[in-house]
Structures are given as structure tokens and as C-alpha cells.
Design a protein around this motif. Structure first.
Motif, PDB file in Angstrom:
ATOM      1  N   GLY A 204       9.184  50.225  45.615  1.00  9.72           N
ATOM      2  CA  GLY A 204       8.873  48.927  46.186  1.00  9.72           C
ATOM      3  C   GLY A 204       8.277  47.952  45.188  1.00  9.72           C
ATOM      4  N   PHE A 205       7.693  48.476  44.094  1.00 11.76           N
ATOM      5  CA  PHE A 205       6.936  47.594  43.194  1.00 11.76           C
ATOM      6  C   PHE A 205       6.878  48.183  41.798  1.00 11.76           C
ATOM      7  N   SER A 206       7.012  47.305  40.808  1.00 10.96           N
ATOM      8  CA  SER A 206       6.748  47.649  39.407  1.00 10.96           C
ATOM      9  C   SER A 206       6.075  46.439  38.767  1.00 10.96           C
ATOM     10  N   TYR A 247       0.581  51.723  43.198  1.00 17.48           N
ATOM     11  CA  TYR A 247       1.033  52.944  42.548  1.00 17.48           C
ATOM     12  C   TYR A 247       0.559  54.195  43.280  1.00 17.48           C
ATOM     13  N   GLN A 248      -0.152  53.994  44.378  1.00 22.07           N
ATOM     14  CA  GLN A 248      -0.542  55.112  45.237  1.00 22.07           C
ATOM     15  C   GLN A 248       0.384  55.248  46.443  1.00 22.07           C
ATOM     16  N   ASN A 252       6.304  55.619  44.730  1.00 17.04           N
ATOM     17  CA  ASN A 252       6.271  54.451  43.837  1.00 17.04           C
ATOM     18  C   ASN A 252       5.512  54.827  42.558  1.00 17.04           C
ATOM     19  N   VAL A 253       6.109  55.666  41.771  1.00 18.06           N
ATOM     20  CA  VAL A 253       5.457  56.248  40.597  1.00 18.06           C
ATOM     21  C   VAL A 253       5.687  55.367  39.380  1.00 18.06           C
ATOM     22  N   VAL A 409      -4.096  55.229  37.144  1.00 16.82           N
ATOM     23  CA  VAL A 409      -2.830  55.386  37.864  1.00 16.82           C
ATOM     24  C   VAL A 409      -2.308  56.814  37.754  1.00 16.82           C
ATOM     25  N   THR A 410      -2.499  57.430  36.600  1.00 13.48           N
ATOM     26  CA  THR A 410      -1.991  58.781  36.360  1.00 13.48           C
ATOM     27  C   THR A 410      -3.006  59.865  36.718  1.00 13.48           C
TER      28      THR A 410
END
Length: 438
Positions: A204-206, A247-248, A252-253, A409-410
């Protein structure tokens, strides 16, 4: 708009003088060089140095116009490269007359190497109207120099933030397109709907992560302007948390590197991307995309974050300062900026006629919602370090905050721990800079 830096006082004084001598709109910023024009011109060579602008681009945008305007001048163009960095040219004694500088490197590649030259006297002499530019960009240059001097005039492009979206994916999943004027909360809800597995994973998002953090709508600096520490950790926590939630979302990784993440949208499997409107960012033709205004964040001004422009500057060593200034005036003229705008290069001017022509002659941009980048005014520049404090390159600061965000994020660190690590990296870089200056 957010409160301007006190450095704007100089710009205001200079532009007040300029306004008293300017004619109609068509002559704004062109100056009064009749005394020079009336004299016989002796031929000579003027050297122009830039970083990141190819000779082909320079020729396409500027060379024809300046050669026509100044037929007695032979223009030698040098682009930074192996053996032609500005430090190489200085050591060789081949210092250019005009340089294209940018804020992140202006200390190390212009001021610290002894090339800096304030334009104040030339602005007064030519009655040059600074108010033709967006004041944000003038303020940025004055504050970045940390001396009150105006070392350059803003040359397009600048890089406004926007939200890209893949129309094909929205059509496929029956979700309404994004629109101008959305908040990040609204975009988050769309990202959740658009992140799904349908034979394969669709994100959905980057984002262009570095730009998203650096060009934030709070105009929040990374390094504190008044102390050797991270600026306002509480505000950085808000920024991190706002973007972290995307990113959660399951599936959506984020890609493994910032470069891969920035290019993910072009693969056709990402619904939305936060990034720069950038003439150099090429989306493959098979992706049916458009864009809307960059979303607003709670508590921040409704302004558009942006990476500011580069600046045409003159070196202290130039023997042709007045004509160098005339050349710069021509390269920043309404006519050239209009042609730039039509190609999709965002103007540094306030002229609404030039703004509304953005991308009109470009085969791709002419079909897009280019007004998205003008939906909000640009944010004020980030506050700069006090002159008495040691500064470190902008790219060093950006790397520290990007690494911190990526570690969260990671799942390698929580937000607080990551920001503390970023602050430690900043302090080490400051200590190294202090040691180098001893």
C-alpha cells in the motif's frame, strides 16, 4: 507560513532597494547594465562549474541563451568528476567564475575553501529584485552561510514532496484515488486497504525514505542549531511514529536498502509512494501513475516539505564579477524559467504564470496533476547552526537519522533507542570535525 529566520532582514533590505529601480513585470530581475552594454566588449573565457548537471543539460537549458546574450564570452563548462572536483580546481589554480552550489556542501566546497563572495553589492548595483524568488529559498541561502551574506541565487529545480499513486492498482481493487489536501491519517487508512495478497503481494505504501525524513513539514533540523545534540527528540519521535505505522501494516515490508525502497513504486506493485517531484526520477511508462499534494501531519503547518534548490554563485577570485552576475541574471530570467517549467522543472520564482505551466510541454508530465506541488507553499528552511558552533555536512546528518529510522522499521531498536544512537553518531562526527580543525 512558519516564522521566517531573522536572516530575512538582509533579503528584505536588498529587495527594497531593488524594487525602487525595477520596471514592469517583464523586466523584473534583469537589472540595469546599460553602462556595460554600451562599452565595446573584449573577448574572454568565463568558466562555470557545477555538480550533478551534465553538459548536455546545461547546454539545453542555458548555453544558447547566454551565448546569444554575451557573444564576446566563451563559456567553459566544468562538471565535477574525477580530477575536476572543486578542490582539484583550486589546487590547480583554475578557479571558476560561476559555481552552482547547494546547501549541504556549501561550507566544504565553497566557504571553507576560500571561494565565498557575497552578492549584496552586485544586487544593489543592478537593482536586482529578490522578491521575484520565493522568499524561502533566499532565506535558506542567507541562513546557510551563517554570516548574513547572500552567497547565491536559487536556480531550478527544487524538489517538492508529493504523494504518487498507481491508478491501475486503485482501479483493480476498487478503491477511490487519493486527492489533494489529505492528512497522513487518511493516507494510512488507504494504505491498509491497498496492502493485500492477490496472487502476489501488493504494497500500500513506499517512500523515498531519506527525503521523507529530511524534508519534513516541521522544518525540523537533524542537528540542534544551538547545541551538540539531536534537535528536539520529541518531535523526531512524532515523525518516526507517523511513518513507522505504514511499515507495520502486514505485508507492507520495506525494501532492504533506501535505494531499493525508493525504486519500489516503479515496479508496479506499490499503490502509493511518498517522494520528490523530480525531473530526474523516471517512472517506467508501463506504470499508470499520477500524484497529489503531500499529506499534512498533525501539529505541523499546512506546508509542503521540499529539498531546496541549488544556487548560482560567484567566486571571490573571479576577475569578471559584474558580467558573471549578468550571466546569472540571464540564466534565472523569466524566459528561461518558463521553458524549464514547461519541461517539468519546478521554478524558484513566485510568478504564477510560470508555476501553472509546470510540465505542460513534457510528454508525461503534461498528463499529470502537476499542480499537486503547488497546492501548499514550501516550508520554511530548517534552522541552521549558530556561527560559533562546529557544523557537520548535511549528508552526515541525513545518514544518521535514516539509519535510526531503518533500525526501528526492521525491529532492531525501538524509537527512543534509535534516536539516542543517532545522537551519538552526530556527537562523534562533531568531535571528529573539532579535532580536524585543531
Amino acid at each position: 507560513m512558519a516564522k521566517k529566520s531573522s536572516y530575512l532582514l538582509l533579503a528584505s533590505m536588498l529587495s527594497t532597494v531593488a524594487l525602487s529601480g525595477c520596471g514592469g513585470q517583464g523586466n523584473e530581475g534583469k537589472g540595469t547594465a546599460q553602462d556595460v552594454q554600451d562599452k565595446k566588449k573584449e573577448p574572454y573565457t568565463m568558466t562555470i562549474f557545477t555538480r550533478g548537471v551534465s553538459a548536455d543539460e546545461f547546454d539545453d537549458r542555458f548555453r544558447k541563451a547566454i551565448e546569444k546574450k554575451f557573444p564576446h564570452i566563451t563559456f567553459k563548462y566544468i562538471m565535477a568528476g574525477t580530477g575536476t572536483q572543486i578542490t582539484d580546481l583550486v589546487s590547480q589554480g583554475t578557479i571558476p567564475d560561476i559555481m552552482r552550489i547547494d546547501v549541504p556542501s556549501m561550507n566544504t566546497e565553497y566557504i571553507d575553501v576560500g571561494l565565498a563572495y557575497g552578492l549584496g553589492d552586485l544586487i544593489k548595483k543592478y537593482n536586482y529584485n529578490l522578491k521575484r524568488f520565493n522568499s524561502v529559498f533566499i532565506d535558506e541561502m542567507i541562513s546557510a552561510g551563517r554570516t548574513g551574506e547572500l552567497y547565491g541565487l536559487p536556480v531550478p529545480p527544487y524538489f517538492p514532496m508529493a504523494l504518487y499513486y498507481n491508478k491501475e492498482l486503485f482501479d483493480r481493487f476498487g478503491v477511490p484515488y487519493p486527492k489533494d489536501g489529505m492528512t497522513w491519517d487518511e493516507v494510512y487508512e488507504i494504505a491498509k486497504k491497498m496492502t493485500r495478497v492477490d496472487g502476489e503481494v501488493y504494497r500500500g505504501f513506499s517512500s523515498s525514505t531519506n527525503a521523507m525524513l529530511r524534508d519534513n513539514p516541521f522544518s525540523l533540523p537533524i542537528l540542534d542549531p544551538a547545541a551538540d545534540k539531536l534537535a528536539d527528540p520529541g518531535k523526531w519521535t512524532q515523525i518516526f511514529n507517523n511513518y513507522l505505522r505504514f511499515y507495520q501494516i502486514p505485508n507492507n515490508v520495506m525494501e532492504k536498502t533506501a535505494t531499493l525502497e525508493g525504486n519500489a513504486f516503479g515496479k508496479g506493485k506499490v499503490a502509493m509512494m511518498a517522494g520528490q517531484q523530480n525531473i530526474y526520477f523516471i517512472i517506467p511508462p508501463e506504470v499508470n501513475w499520477d500524484m497529489v499534494a503531500y499529506p499534512t501531519i498533525t501539529g505541523a503547518p499546512k506546508l509542503m516539505g521540499q529539498r531546496g534548490p541549488a544556487y548560482w554563485s560567484i567566486t571571490k577570485q573571479s576577475q569578471h564579477k559584474e558580467e558573471a552576475f549578468e550571466v546569472i541574471m540571464e540564466m534565472l530570467s523569466d524566459e528561461i524559467q518558463m521553458e524549464d517549467s514547461k519541461k517539468g522543472i519546478a521554478t524558484t520564482l513566485v510568478n504564477p504564470d510560470i508555476k501553472k505551466m509546470l510540465g505542460k510541454s513534457h510528454p508525461v508530465f503534461s498528463t499529470k496533476n502537476m499542480n499537486a506541488v503547488n497546492f501548499y507553499e514550501p516550508t520554511s528552511p530548517t534552522p541552521k547552526r549558530k556561527p560559533e558552533l562546529v557544523d557537520i555536512p548535511g549528508r552526515t546528518q541525513e545518514a544518521a537519522i535514516l539509519e535510526a529510522f531503518t533500525s526501528v522499521v526492521t525491529n532492531q531498536a525501538d524509537v527512543n533507542s534509535a534516536l539516542r544512537m543517532a545522537e551519538e553518531k552526530l556527537k562523534k562526527a562533531i568531535d571528529a570535525e573539532k579535532a580536524a580543525k585543531k
